[in-house]
Design an enzyme around this catalytic site. Structure first.
Site, PDB file in Angstrom:
ATOM      1  CD  GLU A  16      -2.785   1.238   2.427  1.00 28.20           C
ATOM      2  OE1 GLU A  16      -3.574   2.213   2.527  1.00 28.20           O
ATOM      3  OE2 GLU A  16      -2.726   0.332   3.266  1.00 28.20           O
TER       4      GLU A  16
ATOM      5  NE  ARG B  12       3.714  -9.449  12.441  1.00 31.48           N
ATOM      6  CZ  ARG B  12       2.819  -8.590  12.912  1.00 31.48           C
ATOM      7  NH1 ARG B  12       2.213  -7.763  12.077  1.00 31.48           N
ATOM      8  NH2 ARG B  12       2.527  -8.558  14.196  1.00 31.48           N
TER       9      ARG B  12
ATOM     10  CE  LYS C   9       3.820   0.476   4.607  1.00 34.30           C
ATOM     11  NZ  LYS C   9       2.984   0.530   3.400  1.00 34.30           N
TER      12      LYS C   9
END
Length: 555
Positions: free
Chosen positions: A35, A259, A269
């Protein structure tokens, strides 16, 4: 089955089984779908290396698809930074795509679900929808709008698209199962209203698909064969499969891996943006940040990051990776590639009293003694007065101090053996000048003195030295797991940056290049900062020569 000496990870096993079975005609197409709402970080590097690595290994391709479904947080600045980071890591994508490319198709898919009575427009507020979903142990209850007719839903959805309603006034929901044990399947949102300018589609749309709706359908449109996500998307997979099944479109499949969780680091983020906005760091590419651009500016190499991602592997369970392993990987790479140079960070003057005044010798230093042939050499000017590190002299040296002090001898790197016979102090007791004599027949490579010394120190000729600012970067957090803290910013390391305003470097370093690694002999690995100028040289410390946090790295 392909023959590999190295054992396969579980995703590679799946792909090889698919190839053997002739699935998708043996074709492999992955995608990396960031994104564009921030800069990529080291966690994204793991996903990049995995997706592009799989495609490379199986003669496939990888699409770069920007998940641009939230116009409020997205920007072309982030798009460009993401492309730069992927290229820098050494990868090329097959196609550059955007979820916004598919907005018309996704809208048609939503209409198709409504026509099948599998989606409906809901006027309930976010709080009402959440309450009606029930709990993990109690089933949800339908909102009053769940029984709307297909015709009414089609009309309302068209009106949503036409801009008739305000943000949050209506949403489109899938009609699935309010009693599902998976909360994500209890009539999830498919579309929401957002009257915001989009960085690519402008003001054409005021409704935008939710990620859970756009993700699978975008994969299907592109005919992605293996859609690789992180473990938090496991509960989302049934919805991914449900939409593809009900729409009867290309059956892309989602697979999940653990992850990257890294000690002394945050990778959200949202939290990284807080660090930037609250001025704890100067920017997204601050060398203390775990962003790829920050690591690049600090002096990390693409090879070191790829090697790190390969070493940690692909797992099905979450675990915490010690940041020491990342530091080990950059040390290992720079030891083989970094040119050796001399820099004095805390200078004190040394005068060789028996060396001829005005004489200058051009000594030769290898660029990298770790490589056969040394990768060439450079000239190192030597003269009567040199700078040395203050810590390399002690007035009252202990027995095993193999550097300089009254009566002690040491070798100057690439040069001569010197012996200290005197020193000068100022009125505050600080040593301002050290006096030595040298042995003319002790020159490195030509030594016939027969004298053996245990210590070698680096230096820079006073007459030829260039000034530079040195930035000593360390870990941004003191807490091993700052992300778990109630307030992660409270564990910020106040010593994460120490600036030396006036250090002395050998003259060859005026030709230093940003992004190229240099080992400052005995001091660590450094690179020229991207904002450095010819009039103001700035070097960033990439990593120390050894793990200063005293943690053993297992290879």
């Amino acid at each position: 089955m392909l023959n590999e000496e190295k054992s396969l990870n579980f995703i590679e096993e799946i792909i090889e089984d698919d190839i053997q079975a002739g699935k998708h005609d043996g074709r492999v197409l992955t995608r990396f779908p960031p994104e564009p709402n921030g800069y990529l970080h080291i966690g994204h590097a793991k996903s990049i290396c995995l997706n592009f690595g799989l495609a490379t290994k199986y003669n496939g391709k990888t699409n770069l698809r920007f998940d641009d479904t939230n116009p409020v947080t997205e920007d072309t600045e982030y798009v460009e930074s993401i492309k730069k980071d992927i290229n820098w890591l050494g990868f090329e994508w097959a196609e550059e795509l955007y979820t916004s490319d598919y907005f018309d198709q996704l809208y048609d898919f939503a209409v198709q679900l409504i026509q099948q009575d599998l989606a409906y427009v809901d006027d309930s507020s976010a709080e009402e929808i959440a309450a009606a979903k029930g709990t993990p142990t109690e089933p949800g209850v339908p909102t009053p709008n769940r029984s709307r007719s297909i015709e009414e839903n089609l009309t309302l959805f068209q009106e949503m698209r036409d801009g008739k309603y305000k943000d949050g006034e209506k949403v489109l929901r899938a009609k699935i199962d309010l009693a599902s044990p998976n909360m994500h399947m209890r009539d999830p949102l498919l579309y929401r209203i957002k009257h915001a300018h989009h960085h690519r589609t402008g003001d054409k749309w005021c409704i935008y698909p939710m990620y859970d709706f756009a993700h699978g359908q975008s994969d299907s449109i592109e005919k992605i064969t293996h859609s690789v996500c992180t473990l938090e998307f496991i509960p989302h997979r049934p919805l991914y499969d449900w939409c593809i099944d009900k729409l009867a479109i290309f059956p892309s499949k989602q697979y999940e891996f653990a992850r990257l969780n890294l000690t002394y680091t945050v990778m959200s983020k949202r939290k990284l943006l807080q660090l930037v906005n609250d001025k704890f760091v100067e920017s997204w590419d601050d060398p203390r940040m775990p962003t790829i651009s920050g690591l690049r500016r600090r002096g990390y190499t693409p090879a070191s990051i790829r090697n790190f991602c390969e070493r940690i592997g692909i797992a099905k369970r979450e675990n915490m990776i010690d940041v020491s392993l990342l530091e080990f990987c950059i040390r290992e790479d720079l030891n083989k590639s970094a040119w050796r140079r001399m820099a004095v960070l805390d200078p004190v003057k040394l005068v060789i009293t028996n060396y001829p005044e005005g004489q200058v010798e051009e000594l030769i230093g290898e660029n990298n003694p770790e490589v056969e042939g040394g990768e060439g050499s450079r000239i190192v000017p030597f003269s009567r007065e040199i700078w040395i590190e203050r810590e390399d002299f002690m007035e009252n040296a202990p027995k095993k101090f193999f550097r300089l002090g009254p009566g002690l001898t040491v070798r100057l790197k690439h040069a001569y053996i010197v012996e200290c016979h005197d020193f000068v102090k100022d009125e505050n007791g600080n040593i301002t000048e050290i006096h030595c004599t040298y042995l003319p027949n002790s020159k490195s490579g030509e030594d016939t003195s027969g004298l053996k010394v245990k210590g070698t120190i680096h230096w820079v000729s006073v007459a030829h030295a260039k000034k530079a600012e040195i930035r000593l970067y360390d870990r941004l957090f003191n807490d091993e797991n700052p992300a778990a803290a109630e307030n992660f910013k409270e564990s910020i390391n106040p010593e994460s940056l120490h600036i030396i305003k006036e250090a002395y470097i050998e003259p060859d370093l005026i030709h230093a290049e940003a992004g190229k690694g240099y080992q400052f002999i005995r001091k660590g690995y450094y690179t020229l900062d991207t904002l450095s100028t010819a009039d103001h040289l700035v070097f960033n410390r990439t990593v120390t020569l050894k793990d200063s946090w005293a943690k053993e790295v297992k290879k």
